[in-house]
Design a protein around this motif. Structure first.
Motif, mmCIF file in Angstrom:
data_model
loop_
_atom_site.group_PDB
_atom_site.id
_atom_site.type_symbol
_atom_site.label_atom_id
_atom_site.label_comp_id
_atom_site.label_asym_id
_atom_site.label_seq_id
_atom_site.Cartn_x
_atom_site.Cartn_y
_atom_site.Cartn_z
ATOM 1 N N ALA A 33 -9.719 -4.582 -12.626
ATOM 2 C CA ALA A 33 -8.580 -5.497 -12.556
ATOM 3 C C ALA A 33 -8.811 -6.591 -11.523
ATOM 4 N N ALA A 34 -9.417 -6.226 -10.389
ATOM 5 C CA ALA A 34 -9.739 -7.227 -9.368
ATOM 6 C C ALA A 34 -10.749 -8.236 -9.899
ATOM 7 N N ARG A 66 0.191 -6.801 -6.764
ATOM 8 C CA ARG A 66 0.563 -7.385 -5.473
ATOM 9 C C ARG A 66 -0.539 -7.148 -4.442
ATOM 10 N N PHE A 67 -1.098 -5.949 -4.426
ATOM 11 C CA PHE A 67 -2.186 -5.636 -3.498
ATOM 12 C C PHE A 67 -3.446 -6.408 -3.875
ATOM 13 N N TRP A 97 0.840 -1.199 0.000
ATOM 14 C CA TRP A 97 0.000 0.000 0.000
ATOM 15 C C TRP A 97 0.876 1.252 0.000
ATOM 16 N N SER A 98 0.252 2.420 -0.243
ATOM 17 C CA SER A 98 1.017 3.674 -0.265
ATOM 18 C C SER A 98 1.102 4.305 1.115
ATOM 19 N N TRP A 148 -6.145 -8.645 1.272
ATOM 20 C CA TRP A 148 -6.565 -7.377 0.679
ATOM 21 C C TRP A 148 -7.248 -7.516 -0.672
ATOM 22 N N ARG A 149 -7.458 -8.734 -1.173
ATOM 23 C CA ARG A 149 -7.878 -8.893 -2.567
ATOM 24 C C ARG A 149 -9.209 -8.206 -2.873
ATOM 25 N N ALA A 150 -10.110 -8.148 -1.909
ATOM 26 C CA ALA A 150 -11.406 -7.502 -2.137
ATOM 27 C C ALA A 150 -11.390 -6.022 -1.776
#
Length: 412
Positions: free
Chosen positions: A311-312, A345-346, A186-187, A352-354
């Protein structure tokens, strides 16, 4: 039926789920004895946790709790049950999973929307080269030198804190500490420590831009996550006894609420003209920022909001090859492959996929709800409800669908 018992069991359920996947509990500021008790228990079985969530949902309607607390707990027990089912090996479709976690139904965005955003960017960034190259050149000029990152974050935080304190009361002893980290998906990340203290980590790997940092600091601190945690700890937990608010569990409706309001934090406390506002802060630090252009570029990029959610869906719903997902991100977000693979990656992380949906649908829902305010309400009045009340996405969606705002202070 004893509502306090149900709340206690809900807290235990969340803490036990965290035993199965550490990090699922984002923060817990409640009774430490509960945490200690769970820590010394045998490792829980996910099937037992699934049944516990279902049992609590069945008991909830008869509990002596206010309607808004019942609605909050029911929504979060649905999410907790789904988390436990997945831990037990039950296959849950990605769209169903997102719906159970966040109370929203997702679908792909439209390429025509992305093409319009690209056309707007093309006008703002004229010159030779492809649009992706011109955007990359613009971002290079917008970069904060790594050695200046922490000072810039502190300057923005101080300016935003002053604005937030003028609008929303905060505890006199609240504090945010910042640290620069690396090797994270994450940022930025807010670690709420309780007692009105947060530690905010900023990921230096990504590089940070002068046009991005104001949003990031507003998101993590003022008036975003830190401010929300502080006000709920004072109000809902401290004054009203909503102990369930002492637990913040990843992949639950409160995440979509929190991320939606945090993403709109800069909009709420600075609003239009934030680019010029940030430009003045940067100038004091010896940094040159084209604030007006930066704001216009960021507004154009907002048309690409749903690309990451697309993308998810590609990755988890359509089972697309990761390289195809990277190509999609590069094409529509106009980012280099390295940045797209970091996003992947996130998106691919089991925890974190959802979660991308919390930013995408959270922004859309919260913005629509903020815009639906009575003429007697200011934007700050409306935002304060998000900070202070136990709202869930379905409640906001109902108000937006009805098209009639509640007046400040009325039940949501």
């Amino acid at each position: 039926m004893d509502g306090d018992r149900i709340v206690r069991e809900y807290l235990l359920l969340g803490l036990r789920l965290d035993r199965l996947q550490p990090g699922l509990v984002d923060s817990f500021t409640g009774d430490r004895a509960l945490r200690r008790a769970v820590d010394v228990e045998p490792r829980p079985h996910p099937v037992a946790l699934t049944e516990q969530a279902r049992l609590l949902r069945r008991e909830l309607p008869g509990a002596d709790l206010e309607p808004d607390r019942k609605r909050f707990l029911d929504a979060h027990l649905v999410a907790a049950e789904t988390i436990a089912r997945k831990f037990a090996g039950v296959r849950v479709g990605f769209v169903e999973e997102v719906s159970a976690y966040f109370q929203v139904d997702i679908r792909p965005g439209h390429p025509d929307t992305y093409r319009r955003a690209h056309a707007n960017l093309d006008e703002l960034l004229p010159g030779p080269g492809t649009l992706a190259e011109r955007l990359a050149d613009h971002r290079v000029l917008d970069e904060v030198p790594p050695r200046r990152l922490k000072a810039t974050v502190h300057a923005l935080s101080s300016a935003l804190r002053d604005r937030v304190r003028q609008r929303f009361e905060l505890p006199s002893n609240e504090v945010v500490e910042y640290e620069v980290v690396t090797d994270k998906p994450w940022s930025g990340f807010n670690y709420y420590l309780g007692g009105f203290r947060s530690r905010v980590a900023i990921n230096a790997d990504l590089g940070h831009r002068m046009s991005n940092l104001p949003h990031l600091v507003a998101h993590e601190s003022y008036p975003g996550h830190h401010t929300e945690h502080c006000r709920k700890e004072v109000g809902l937990v401290g004054k009203r006894g909503h102990a369930e608010q002492s637990l913040f569990l990843i992949n639950t409706p409160q995440c979509l609420m929190a991320e939606g309001m945090a993403e709109l934090g800069l909009h709420a406390v600075v609003g239009a003209g934030w680019g010029r506002w940030a430009e003045e802060i940067m100038a004091d630090l010896g940094l040159r920022m084209e604030g007006e252009l930066a704001e216009r570029v960021e507004n154009a990029l907002s048309g690409l909001l749903t690309v990451r959610q697309d993308a998810a869906l590609m990755l988890h719903d359509r089972r697309a090859h990761p390289d195809d997902v990277v190509d999609y991100l590069c094409r529509w977000l106009l980012v280099p492959e390295r940045r797209a693979r970091h996003m992947l990656r996130f998106l691919g992380d089991p925890l974190w996929r959802a979660y991308t949906t919390t930013y995408v649908e959270g922004v859309r829902l919260v913005r629509a709800w903020l815009d639906l305010r009575a003429r007697t309400d200011t934007l700050s009045d409306r935002y304060l409800r998000l900070l202070d009340e136990p709202l869930v996405p379905a409640a906001l969606a109902e108000e937006v669908a009805a098209g009639v705002p509640w007046l400040s202070g009325d039940p949501g």
